[in-house]
Enzyme design. Structure first.
Site, PDB file in Angstrom:
ATOM      1  N   GLU A  85       0.839  -1.209   0.000  1.00 50.73           N
ATOM      2  CA  GLU A  85       0.000   0.000   0.000  1.00 50.73           C
ATOM      3  C   GLU A  85       0.874   1.259   0.000  1.00 50.73           C
ATOM      4  OE1 GLU A  85      -3.119   0.083  -0.567  1.00 50.73           O
ATOM      5  OE2 GLU A  85      -3.302  -2.099  -0.483  1.00 50.73           O
ATOM      6  N   SER A 171      19.886  -7.665  -8.318  1.00 54.16           N
ATOM      7  CA  SER A 171      18.764  -7.831  -9.255  1.00 54.16           C
ATOM      8  C   SER A 171      18.979  -8.861 -10.350  1.00 54.16           C
ATOM      9  CB  SER A 171      18.426  -6.491  -9.916  1.00 54.16           C
ATOM     10  OG  SER A 171      18.019  -5.577  -8.951  1.00 54.16           O
ATOM     11  N   HIS A 300       3.669  -9.993  -9.905  1.00 53.52           N
ATOM     12  CA  HIS A 300       5.115 -10.232  -9.782  1.00 53.52           C
ATOM     13  C   HIS A 300       5.749  -9.172  -8.867  1.00 53.52           C
ATOM     14  CE1 HIS A 300       9.300 -10.886 -10.743  1.00 53.52           C
ATOM     15  NE2 HIS A 300       9.385  -9.607 -11.052  1.00 53.52           N
ATOM     16  N   SER A 301       5.442  -7.916  -9.156  1.00 50.00           N
ATOM     17  CA  SER A 301       5.946  -6.805  -8.337  1.00 50.00           C
ATOM     18  C   SER A 301       5.025  -5.625  -8.598  1.00 50.00           C
ATOM     19  CB  SER A 301       7.386  -6.433  -8.729  1.00 50.00           C
ATOM     20  OG  SER A 301       7.386  -5.774  -9.982  1.00 50.00           O
TER      21      SER A 301
HETATM   22  C1  LIG Z   1      19.348 -11.530 -15.857  1.00 50.46           C
HETATM   23  C2  LIG Z   1      17.989 -10.931 -15.667  1.00 50.46           C
HETATM   24  N1  LIG Z   1      17.086 -11.000 -16.662  1.00 50.46           N
HETATM   25  C3  LIG Z   1      15.856 -10.464 -16.499  1.00 50.46           C
HETATM   26  C4  LIG Z   1      15.520  -9.836 -15.335  1.00 50.46           C
HETATM   27  C5  LIG Z   1      14.128  -9.234 -15.163  1.00 50.46           C
HETATM   28  N2  LIG Z   1      13.395 -10.055 -14.206  1.00 50.46           N
HETATM   29  C6  LIG Z   1      13.222  -9.674 -12.922  1.00 50.46           C
HETATM   30  S1  LIG Z   1      12.370 -10.804 -12.050  1.00 50.46           S
HETATM   31  C7  LIG Z   1      12.179 -11.813 -13.387  1.00 50.46           C
HETATM   32  C8  LIG Z   1      11.406 -13.097 -13.281  1.00 50.46           C
HETATM   33  C9  LIG Z   1      12.078 -14.152 -12.494  1.00 50.46           C
HETATM   34  O1  LIG Z   1      11.168 -15.191 -12.273  1.00 50.46           O
HETATM   35  P1  LIG Z   1      11.446 -16.324 -11.238  1.00 50.46           P
HETATM   36  O2  LIG Z   1      12.909 -16.612 -11.154  1.00 50.46           O
HETATM   37  O3  LIG Z   1      10.577 -17.467 -11.572  1.00 50.46           O
HETATM   38  O4  LIG Z   1      11.050 -15.708  -9.819  1.00 50.46           O
HETATM   39  P2  LIG Z   1       9.646 -15.224  -9.252  1.00 50.46           P
HETATM   40  O5  LIG Z   1       9.536 -13.764  -9.579  1.00 50.46           O
HETATM   41  O6  LIG Z   1       8.579 -16.045  -9.894  1.00 50.46           O
HETATM   42  O7  LIG Z   1       9.715 -15.407  -7.784  1.00 50.46           O
HETATM   43  C10 LIG Z   1      12.781 -11.257 -14.510  1.00 50.46           C
HETATM   44  C11 LIG Z   1      12.775 -11.865 -15.837  1.00 50.46           C
HETATM   45  C12 LIG Z   1      16.503  -9.770 -14.316  1.00 50.46           C
HETATM   46  N3  LIG Z   1      16.261  -9.189 -13.138  1.00 50.46           N
HETATM   47  N4  LIG Z   1      17.728 -10.330 -14.510  1.00 50.46           N
HETATM   48  K   LIG Z   2      20.988 -12.171  -8.250  1.00 48.62           K
END
Ligand SMILES: Cc1ncc(C[n+]2csc(CCOP(=O)(O)OP(=O)(O)O)c2C)c(N)n1
Ligand SMILES: [K+]
Length: 363
Positions: A85, A171, A300-301
């Site tokens: 929030e 990240s 997701h976020s």
């Molecule tokens: C190398 C890289 N590629 C793309 C991203 C963008 N990104 C952030 S979170 C995410 C999804 C990751 O999914 P998952 O590992 O299944 O974790 P969840 O969010 O489902 O917990 C992506 C593609 C990133 N942070 N780093």
């Molecule tokens: K990492």
């Protein structure tokens, strides 16, 4: 042409890695097993312990631990609601919840020692909470203030704590996995009675780093437990677009890593599996892979709107609305004059004030 015979099969090749038996039968290994790897659980659908279920011998969860697990899961949900929030109100720039996946981080943390190092992805603040990170410490990081251990240099949710052996989140997906093997190898060299636990999502396993890490861990006999939270989605990419294997658990065997699939929403099963995995990692000096099946209940976020990748929603949104005339049909065989009058009035009003009427409704 060679014909298969029993004696052929008894011959074997002495090759690095062990004996390889010969066969004159040309048989390709199937790309999939007939049945999927089962999912270990201890609790039934009603949350009752299944009779005769295989809790790791000697792992009874004390009432105190069980209550703390429950408390921390509830606290995590409340914290998520409040910070989510706060982001919606524009007070912090970003947030990401653990909703639906609380049991994995909290129950795994409960099964570890605080001497064990954590290399997290980003959906495991539950481990920090379990280890005593306060809500104030979370808030300081989210607001990037002077009290934040990262001095405000990181995006919100990139927590870290030296004191709690929780390596700061970075990240780029999956970089923590080969790093975790390095940390585990250093514990091994120092003969420490501890292991490393590293987390990834299913999306993280689609990165090369996951594969490098499993192999690296196997050949160095590193005491590291890989926990994959398989929630079926990497943001908007479904697992069916990420891999054709039976999920993640089967990848362990290919790299020579012991592995198990567990119900990530069953806190006792997660606790029991991680307790065992930790013991094997330390006493046998080996890596272990745990795939926890779960659901991401939220978006997701805060940067994501998951209704966008609900196919059903997109299709419904794109389909034309029923025409205005449908408001007046299907009740009377012959519409009475007052109804026809109302329809005419409505059309006149729409023509006069078109900006006040939805443009996707055919007039
Ligand atoms: C190398 C890289 N590629 C793309 C991203 C963008 N990104 C952030 S979170 C995410 C999804 C990751 O999914 P998952 O590992 O299944 O974790 P969840 O969010 O489902 O917990 C992506 C593609 C990133 N942070 N780093
Ligand atoms: K990492």
């Amino acid at each position: 042409m060679a014909f298969a015979s029993d004696s052929d099969d008894e011959q074997a090749l002495d090759f690095p890695g062990g004996m390889v038996s010969y066969t004159s039968e040309m048989r390709f290994i199937s790309e999939s097993q007939e049945k999927r790897i089962p999912c270990y659980r201890v609790l039934d659908d009603n949350g009752e312990i299944i009779n005769g279920s295989d809790l790791e011998p000697g792992t009874s969860v004390s009432k105190e631990v069980a209550v703390k697990m429950y408390n921390d899961m509830v606290t995590l949900q409340m914290m998520d609601n409040i910070f989510y929030e706060a982001q919606r109100q524009g007070r912090i720039s970003f947030y990401l919840t653990s909703m639906g996946e609380e049991a994995i981080s909290i129950a795994s943390a409960a099964a570890l020692s605080t001497e064990d190092y954590i290399l997290p992805q980003y959906r495991e603040p539950g481990v920090l909470l379990w280890r005593g990170f306060t809500i104030q410490e979370f808030a300081n990081q989210l607001f990037g203030n002077k009290a934040d251990y990262g001095k405000g240099r990181q995006m919100p949710i990139h927590y870290g704590s030296n004191k709690l052996n929780y390596i700061t989140i970075s990240s780029p997906i999956a970089t923590q996995l080969p790093q975790a093997v390095g940390v585990a190898y250093s514990l091994k060299m120092d003969k420490k009675d501890a292991c490393v636990v590293t987390y990834t999502g299913d999306g993280g396993t689609s990165e090369g780093d996951f594969h490098a890490a499993l192999n690296f861990a196997a050949v160095t006999d590193a005491p590291v437990v890989f926990i994959c939270r398989n929630n079926g989605w990497a943001i908007s990419t479904n697992v069916s677009e990420q891999f054709r294997s039976d999920g993640v658990v089967v990848k362990g065997q290919a790299y020579g890593v012991r592995s198990i699939r567990v119900d990530g929403n069953d806190a006792l099963a997660v606790y029991s599996a991680i307790h065992s995995a930790r013991k094997m990692a330390i006493s046998e000096q080996r890596p272990v892979l745990v795939e926890a099946l779960t659901y991401r209940v939220g978006h997701h976020s805060t940067s994501d709107d998951s209704t966008n990748y609900c196919k059903a929603i997109q299709a419904a949104e794109k389909t034309e609305k029923p025409p205005v005339s449908d408001l007046f049909s299907d009740v009377y065989d012959v519409p009475p004059s007052n109804l026809r009058e109302q329809e005419n009035q409505l059309r006149e009003t729409i023509n006069k004030y078109p900006q006040d009427y939805p443009s996707d409704v055919p007039v």
